[in-house]
Motif scaffolding. Structure first.
Motif, PDB file in Angstrom:
ATOM      1  N   LEU A 208      10.347 -21.725  19.865  1.00 53.30           N
ATOM      2  CA  LEU A 208       9.134 -21.098  20.545  1.00 53.30           C
ATOM      3  C   LEU A 208       8.978 -19.635  20.332  1.00 53.30           C
ATOM      4  O   LEU A 208       7.591 -19.197  19.637  1.00 53.30           O
ATOM      5  CB  LEU A 208       8.807 -21.606  21.968  1.00 53.30           C
ATOM      6  N   GLN A 209       9.950 -19.144  20.442  1.00 52.85           N
ATOM      7  CA  GLN A 209      10.134 -17.369  20.181  1.00 52.85           C
ATOM      8  C   GLN A 209       9.597 -17.096  18.684  1.00 52.85           C
ATOM      9  O   GLN A 209       9.103 -16.160  18.527  1.00 52.85           O
ATOM     10  CB  GLN A 209      11.098 -16.847  20.762  1.00 52.85           C
ATOM     11  N   ALA A 210      10.468 -18.108  17.683  1.00 50.62           N
ATOM     12  CA  ALA A 210       9.951 -17.893  16.573  1.00 50.62           C
ATOM     13  C   ALA A 210       8.633 -17.922  16.202  1.00 50.62           C
ATOM     14  O   ALA A 210       7.979 -17.296  15.365  1.00 50.62           O
ATOM     15  CB  ALA A 210      10.849 -18.460  15.380  1.00 50.62           C
ATOM     16  N   MET A 211       8.113 -18.851  16.682  1.00 57.33           N
ATOM     17  CA  MET A 211       6.566 -19.435  16.342  1.00 57.33           C
ATOM     18  C   MET A 211       5.523 -18.378  16.856  1.00 57.33           C
ATOM     19  O   MET A 211       4.687 -17.800  16.257  1.00 57.33           O
ATOM     20  CB  MET A 211       6.171 -20.780  16.801  1.00 57.33           C
ATOM     21  N   GLU A 212       6.039 -17.545  18.078  1.00 58.86           N
ATOM     22  CA  GLU A 212       5.226 -16.748  18.709  1.00 58.86           C
ATOM     23  C   GLU A 212       5.279 -15.273  17.700  1.00 58.86           C
ATOM     24  O   GLU A 212       4.312 -14.707  17.752  1.00 58.86           O
ATOM     25  CB  GLU A 212       5.647 -16.217  20.077  1.00 58.86           C
ATOM     26  N   ALA A 213       6.604 -15.026  17.494  1.00 59.58           N
ATOM     27  CA  ALA A 213       6.479 -13.942  16.464  1.00 59.58           C
ATOM     28  C   ALA A 213       5.756 -14.260  15.260  1.00 59.58           C
ATOM     29  O   ALA A 213       5.097 -13.159  14.835  1.00 59.58           O
ATOM     30  CB  ALA A 213       7.992 -13.670  16.283  1.00 59.58           C
ATOM     31  N   VAL A 214       5.735 -15.188  14.652  1.00 55.97           N
ATOM     32  CA  VAL A 214       4.883 -15.547  13.219  1.00 55.97           C
ATOM     33  C   VAL A 214       3.642 -15.418  13.814  1.00 55.97           C
ATOM     34  O   VAL A 214       2.904 -14.766  12.841  1.00 55.97           O
ATOM     35  CB  VAL A 214       5.389 -16.872  12.888  1.00 55.97           C
ATOM     36  N   LYS A 215       3.111 -15.751  14.733  1.00 55.07           N
ATOM     37  CA  LYS A 215       1.748 -15.774  15.160  1.00 55.07           C
ATOM     38  C   LYS A 215       1.345 -14.294  15.354  1.00 55.07           C
ATOM     39  O   LYS A 215       0.144 -14.047  15.004  1.00 55.07           O
ATOM     40  CB  LYS A 215       1.582 -16.584  16.559  1.00 55.07           C
TER      41      LYS A 215
END
Length: 264
Positions: A208-215
């Motif tokens: 989830l952290q990786a996805m939030e960073a990408v977003k």
């Protein structure tokens, strides 16, 4: 600054570039970005692997610890062959092997008040994967002052939380101290060596952290700023908690001072 993707990069990232809202423009923004991941352990492992796979142009890894046998059930970026190696070196080797398009910088030291400013200033976004409250507070304060988005995650036993801090954006965007107005005692923040943690929980929160960073880099979807996502693995449920800015928090007065300075 890179202005286009190579043919090889287009082939490498084609399956994610067709995701609605991502596209070649989003991939190029990832290629141009610099993300610092602080902590190469249980949360840092999936964050690093997915950010590198996604094509973040430059990834910094900061951690002063060494790989231990008790790490391996959850810190999946390391293996038996990495025991006693610096976690940063072990993680960097895996990232360079998995995606040659990514520049990996090793910061083999713990982050603290004395070095946080100069380190974080080199990056566009920070992902906090540490498990020490003092360090987390230092990272958050530094990011707030530098106006750098911070994606913060935590996990223990079978639970995890994640949120994003962008307090420099003003009202509706609380900071770390809005969530934690005072430092909790050690009895409220025991480490996993005392209470344990299930490895897959770290995979969920780290992903989830990786996805939030990408977003945040691409500018797609809804930011988690102002919201805390709570994951309970045993019930397989998530809960969202609204986080509001505290009027007495230093971030509120700091932002007000900045607004007055801009308008004067």
């Amino acid at each position: 600054m890179e202005t286009k993707l190579t043919q090889e990069e287009n082939r490498h990232y084609v399956r994610q570039m067709i995701v609605p809202g991502w596209g070649e423009a989003g991939q190029l923004r990832l290629k141009q970005s610099r993300i610092l991941v602080i902590g190469a352990g249980g949360l840092g492992a999936p964050v690093l692997l997915y950010l590198a796979a996604a094509g973040v142009g430059a990834i910094g890894i900061a951690d002063g610890d060494y790989v231990e046998g008790s790490n391996l059930h959850r810190q999946v970026i390391h293996g038996i062959e990495d025991l006693d190696r610096p976690k940063v070196a072990s993680a960097a080797e895996k990232l360079r092997r998995s995606n040659p398009h990514v520049l990996v910088t090793e910061h083999t030291f713990p982050v603290h008040a004395g070095n946080a400013d100069s380190l974080i200033a080199q990056y566009d976004l920070v992902v906090d994967c540490t498990d020490n409250f003092t360090t987390r507070e230092t990272i958050a304060l530094t990011c707030r002052k530098a106006k750098i988005p911070l994606v913060s995650g935590a996990a223990q036993i079978t639970d995890g939380t994640i949120t994003t801090f962008t307090p420099y954006k003003g009202a509706g965007h609380p900071c770390f101290n809005c969530l934690y107005p005072r430092s909790p005692g050690s009895d409220l923040t025991p480490g996993c060596s005392q209470i344990g943690v299930a490895g897959p929980v770290l995979a969920v929160i780290g992903g989830l952290q990786a996805m939030e960073a990408v977003k945040e880099i691409i500018g797609m979807g809804d930011s988690l700023s102002g919201r805390v996502l709570v994951y309970d693995a045993l019930s397989a449920r998530t809960e969202e908690i609204a986080l509001e800015r505290r009027g007495a928090c230093p971030c509120a007065s700091a932002c007000e001072e900045e607004r007055r300075a801009v308008n004067s």
